[in-house]
Write an enzyme that holds these catalytic residues in place. Structure first.
Site, short mmCIF file in Angstrom:
data_model
loop_
_atom_site.label_atom_id
_atom_site.label_comp_id
_atom_site.label_asym_id
_atom_site.label_seq_id
_atom_site.Cartn_x
_atom_site.Cartn_y
_atom_site.Cartn_z
N LYS A 22 136.77 50.76 19.73
CA LYS A 22 135.90 50.74 20.92
C LYS A 22 136.56 51.50 22.06
O LYS A 22 135.92 52.29 22.75
CB LYS A 22 135.67 49.27 21.33
CG LYS A 22 135.12 49.09 22.72
CD LYS A 22 134.95 47.63 23.07
CE LYS A 22 136.15 46.96 23.66
NZ LYS A 22 136.47 47.29 25.07
N ASN A 23 137.87 51.28 22.24
CA ASN A 23 138.54 51.89 23.39
C ASN A 23 138.80 53.38 23.22
O ASN A 23 139.23 54.05 24.16
CB ASN A 23 139.86 51.15 23.70
CG ASN A 23 139.58 49.78 24.32
OD1 ASN A 23 138.43 49.45 24.63
ND2 ASN A 23 140.62 48.99 24.48
N ARG A 95 133.41 47.98 33.14
CA ARG A 95 134.35 48.78 33.92
C ARG A 95 134.54 50.19 33.33
O ARG A 95 134.70 51.16 34.06
CB ARG A 95 135.67 48.02 33.94
CG ARG A 95 136.71 48.63 34.78
CD ARG A 95 137.97 47.82 34.70
NE ARG A 95 139.10 48.66 35.01
CZ ARG A 95 139.49 48.94 36.23
NH1 ARG A 95 138.86 48.45 37.26
NH2 ARG A 95 140.53 49.73 36.42
N CYS A 119 136.71 41.57 37.59
CA CYS A 119 136.33 41.10 36.26
C CYS A 119 137.15 39.87 35.95
O CYS A 119 138.08 39.53 36.68
CB CYS A 119 136.48 42.20 35.23
SG CYS A 119 137.99 42.15 34.32
N ARG A 124 141.66 44.42 38.69
CA ARG A 124 141.49 45.73 38.08
C ARG A 124 141.06 46.82 39.06
O ARG A 124 139.93 47.33 38.99
CB ARG A 124 140.52 45.64 36.88
CG ARG A 124 141.04 44.69 35.85
CD ARG A 124 140.14 44.58 34.66
NE ARG A 124 140.42 45.56 33.63
CZ ARG A 124 139.80 45.59 32.47
NH1 ARG A 124 138.86 44.74 32.20
NH2 ARG A 124 140.10 46.51 31.57
N PRO A 125 141.93 47.20 39.97
CA PRO A 125 141.59 48.26 40.93
C PRO A 125 141.43 49.62 40.27
O PRO A 125 141.76 49.80 39.09
CB PRO A 125 142.77 48.26 41.90
CG PRO A 125 143.88 47.60 41.17
CD PRO A 125 143.29 46.71 40.14
N ILE A 126 140.97 50.62 41.07
CA ILE A 126 140.79 51.98 40.55
C ILE A 126 141.60 52.98 41.37
O ILE A 126 141.34 54.17 41.33
CB ILE A 126 139.29 52.39 40.54
CG1 ILE A 126 138.66 52.06 41.91
CG2 ILE A 126 138.53 51.78 39.40
CD1 ILE A 126 137.40 52.84 42.19
N ASP A 127 142.56 52.45 42.14
CA ASP A 127 143.32 53.31 43.05
C ASP A 127 144.01 54.47 42.31
O ASP A 127 144.07 55.59 42.82
CB ASP A 127 144.35 52.49 43.84
CG ASP A 127 145.26 51.67 42.94
OD1 ASP A 127 144.77 51.13 41.93
OD2 ASP A 127 146.47 51.59 43.23
N LEU A 128 144.52 54.21 41.11
CA LEU A 128 145.25 55.27 40.39
C LEU A 128 144.31 56.38 39.94
O LEU A 128 144.67 57.56 39.96
CB LEU A 128 146.00 54.68 39.19
CG LEU A 128 147.05 53.62 39.55
CD1 LEU A 128 147.60 52.95 38.29
CD2 LEU A 128 148.20 54.25 40.33
N ARG A 399 130.73 42.39 22.73
CA ARG A 399 131.11 43.62 23.43
C ARG A 399 132.13 44.42 22.60
O ARG A 399 132.22 45.63 22.75
CB ARG A 399 131.76 43.28 24.78
CG ARG A 399 130.78 42.80 25.83
CD ARG A 399 131.50 42.63 27.14
NE ARG A 399 132.42 43.74 27.31
CZ ARG A 399 133.63 43.64 27.86
NH1 ARG A 399 134.06 42.51 28.33
NH2 ARG A 399 134.41 44.70 27.94
C1 UD1 Z 1 142.12 49.54 28.98
C2 UD1 Z 1 141.37 48.93 27.83
C3 UD1 Z 1 141.56 47.42 27.83
C4 UD1 Z 1 143.04 47.07 27.82
C5 UD1 Z 1 143.78 47.81 28.92
C6 UD1 Z 1 145.28 47.63 28.86
C7 UD1 Z 1 139.52 50.43 27.56
C8 UD1 Z 1 138.04 50.66 27.68
N1 UD1 Z 1 139.96 49.24 27.97
O1 UD1 Z 1 141.57 49.00 30.19
O2 UD1 Z 1 140.94 46.89 26.66
O3 UD1 Z 1 143.20 45.69 28.01
O4 UD1 Z 1 143.50 49.22 28.87
O5 UD1 Z 1 145.77 48.03 27.63
O6 UD1 Z 1 140.24 51.27 27.05
N2 UD1 Z 1 145.50 49.29 37.48
C9 UD1 Z 1 145.70 49.53 38.81
N3 UD1 Z 1 145.06 50.59 39.37
C10 UD1 Z 1 144.24 51.42 38.68
C11 UD1 Z 1 144.05 51.18 37.29
C12 UD1 Z 1 144.69 50.08 36.73
O7 UD1 Z 1 146.43 48.81 39.48
O8 UD1 Z 1 143.70 52.37 39.24
C13 UD1 Z 1 146.15 48.11 36.85
C14 UD1 Z 1 145.14 47.09 36.36
O9 UD1 Z 1 144.73 46.22 37.37
C15 UD1 Z 1 145.91 46.38 35.27
C16 UD1 Z 1 146.80 47.48 34.71
O10 UD1 Z 1 146.81 48.52 35.67
O11 UD1 Z 1 146.70 45.36 35.82
C17 UD1 Z 1 146.34 48.04 33.37
O12 UD1 Z 1 145.04 48.54 33.50
P1 UD1 Z 1 144.53 49.81 32.66
O13 UD1 Z 1 145.60 50.27 31.75
O14 UD1 Z 1 143.95 50.76 33.64
O15 UD1 Z 1 143.38 49.15 31.82
P2 UD1 Z 1 141.91 49.69 31.59
O16 UD1 Z 1 141.93 51.16 31.42
O17 UD1 Z 1 140.99 49.10 32.58
#
Ligand code: UD1
Length: 420
Positions: A22-23, A95, A119, A124-128, A399
């Site tokens: 899925k991912n 997300r 969630c 789960r921010p999107i700052d990065l 899902r």
């Molecule tokens: C993806 C996977 C999810 C998995 C996760 C970690 C998909 C669709 N989903 O989610 O199943 O659990 O990787 O292996 O592939 N973070 C920030 N800022 C950002 C982005 C992330 O602080 O801009 C933090 C998140 O809050 C979290 C950590 O980074 O604590 C890991 O998140 P991330 O690796 O981005 O996970 P996803 O891509 O959302």
């Protein structure tokens, strides 16, 4: 509303086939936007999350055909229009919908999206993601629950991620493929799904090196074409069936694994005393003997995956001794613990750690799936528990697991889905 009812205590036997990841499929579908051409995804998992991302593309003007007989998804992104916005419900529902931001920005220089929101498993921010787009020259504006990105043409740059976020690595990589010049993403996530996305993008004509390592180099190209792609196997689905075999002390064969991708999970199951034999793309689990207590710390790949943490907690609930699980990736990912306790597990949560004292037996109960992997953990516990377990909110499980009750039923589990 649907529930899954499981009568525990039945051994599993036979074989199960693992679906595509899925991912991998979610970012690959998003990446199809980049070509303005027709792409075909083979062996696609027909899952709720996949349907959602397809609807997001359709809402932008793409023509998406899902063939549930052949499991092929055909995506024509020629008529995508940057003036359309995907419905905010779709982005808030999942997300991963946010993964369209990089491709849209790269192809059209404009995108407006609803913010994905929180969630169950953390903020789960999107700052990065946004820092990456800004570094590539995009102007990012936030307001009224929306994020808008604009750029004439993105320009390659060096980007260091504070944390190796999977989604940010994918989104920035997709933004950079059509940018002018070279982009280097440092401290990038190394998950196999990122390598798979890069394989897809490279076959479309992109120039990406180093995906699957901590440094990814992307040379921007002028255009990409549509291609056929078969995604990698779902390592988390495979791991889930492995724990199901281990907790029920069963012997089953799991077809569709990549040993390299599975290493963190295989190593931990071996440490638990689970015997297995790997042959090509299959593994036979010999679930005999007691489960040994182990300690687990979830980490970005190649560390132990957070997406297997709940299922391992279910297995360790009946281990001999005390296990400690530390969740370092998400701040609120122990929602399954109170539900497992309802089934007799002895789990104590202290901040980001869970202490699990193995018990002799688990008992069936009425429980609720609080998120996707939490739901899988409840199924695993229920398979070994004495009596009946009723799991509600199963839409979370749908899902991410293709046809889970039929796959388990074919293995001999006493499981059914009911409407109520
Ligand atoms: C993806 C996977 C999810 C998995 C996760 C970690 C998909 C669709 N989903 O989610 O199943 O659990 O990787 O292996 O592939 N973070 C920030 N800022 C950002 C982005 C992330 O602080 O801009 C933090 C998140 O809050 C979290 C950590 O980074 O604590 C890991 O998140 P991330 O690796 O981005 O996970 P996803 O891509 O959302």
């Amino acid at each position: 509303m649907e529930k899954i009812i499981i009568k525990g205590g039945y051994k599993l036997k036979g074989e199960v086939n693992i679906s595509s990841a899925k991912n991998s499929v979610l970012p690959i579908i998003a990446a199809s936007i980049l070509s303005g051409d027709v792409s075909i995804i083979e062996n696609a998992p027909m899952l709720e999350d996949v349907f959602v991302i397809c609807k997001v593309l359709e809402s932008l003007g793409a023509d998406v055909q899902l063939d549930t007989n052949t499991n092929c998804i055909t995506i024509d992104t020629k008529d995508i229009n940057s003036k359309e916005e995907p419905h905010s419900d779709l982005v808030r529902k999942m997300r991963a919908s946010f993964l369209i931001m990089g491709p849209m920005l790269s192809r059209f220089g404009r995108v407006k999206l609803s913010l994905p929101g929180g969630c169950n498993i953390g903020s789960r921010p999107i700052d990065l993601h946004l820092k990456g787009f800004s570094a590539l020259g995009a102007q990012i504006d936030l307001g009224h629950g929306y994020v808008e990105g604009r750029a004439n043409r993105l320009i390659g740059n060096k980007i260091y991620l504070d944390f190796p976020s999977v989604g940010a690595t994918e989104n920035i990589m997709m933004a950079a493929v059509l940018a002018k010049g070279e982009t280097v993403i440092e401290n990038s996530a190394e998950e196999p799904e990122i390598e798979d996305l890069a394989t897809y993008l490279n076959s479309m004509g992109a120039c990406i090196e180093g995906a699957g390592t901590g440094t990814i180099k992307i040379k921007g190209v002028e255009e990409l074409k549509g291609v056929r792609h078969r995604p990698i196997y779902d390592r988390i689905e495979a791991g889930t069936y492995m724990t199901a075999a281990a907790i029920t002390k069963s012997q089953i064969k799991i077809n569709g694994i990549n040993e390299e991708h599975m290493k963190p999970i295989l190593a931990k199951l071996s440490e638990c005393g689970v015997n297995m034999e790997i042959k090509n793309e299959s593994v036979i689990i010999y679930g005999e003997g007691d489960i040994k207590a182990v300690d687990i710390k979830t980490m970005p790949y190649p560390g132990f995956p957070t997406d297997m943490q709940a299922q391992m907690m279910a297995l360790l609930a009946i281990a001999k001794g005390t296990s400690i699980i530390t969740e370092t990736v998400f701040e609120n990912r122990f929602m399954h613990a109170p539900e497992l306790k309802r089934m007799g597990a002895n789990v104590k949560i202290d901040g980001r750690s869970a202490v699990i004292e193995g018990v002799k037996k688990l008992t069936g109960a009425e429980v609720k799936a609080t998120d996707l992997r939490a739901g899988a953990a409840l199924i695993i516990c229920a398979l070994a528990a004495e009596g009946c377990t009723s799991i509600s909110d199963v839409y979370h499980i749908d899902r991410g697991y293709v046809d889970i009750e039929n796959k388990l039923k074919a293995l001999g589990a006493n499981i059914e889905r009911i409407n109520y």
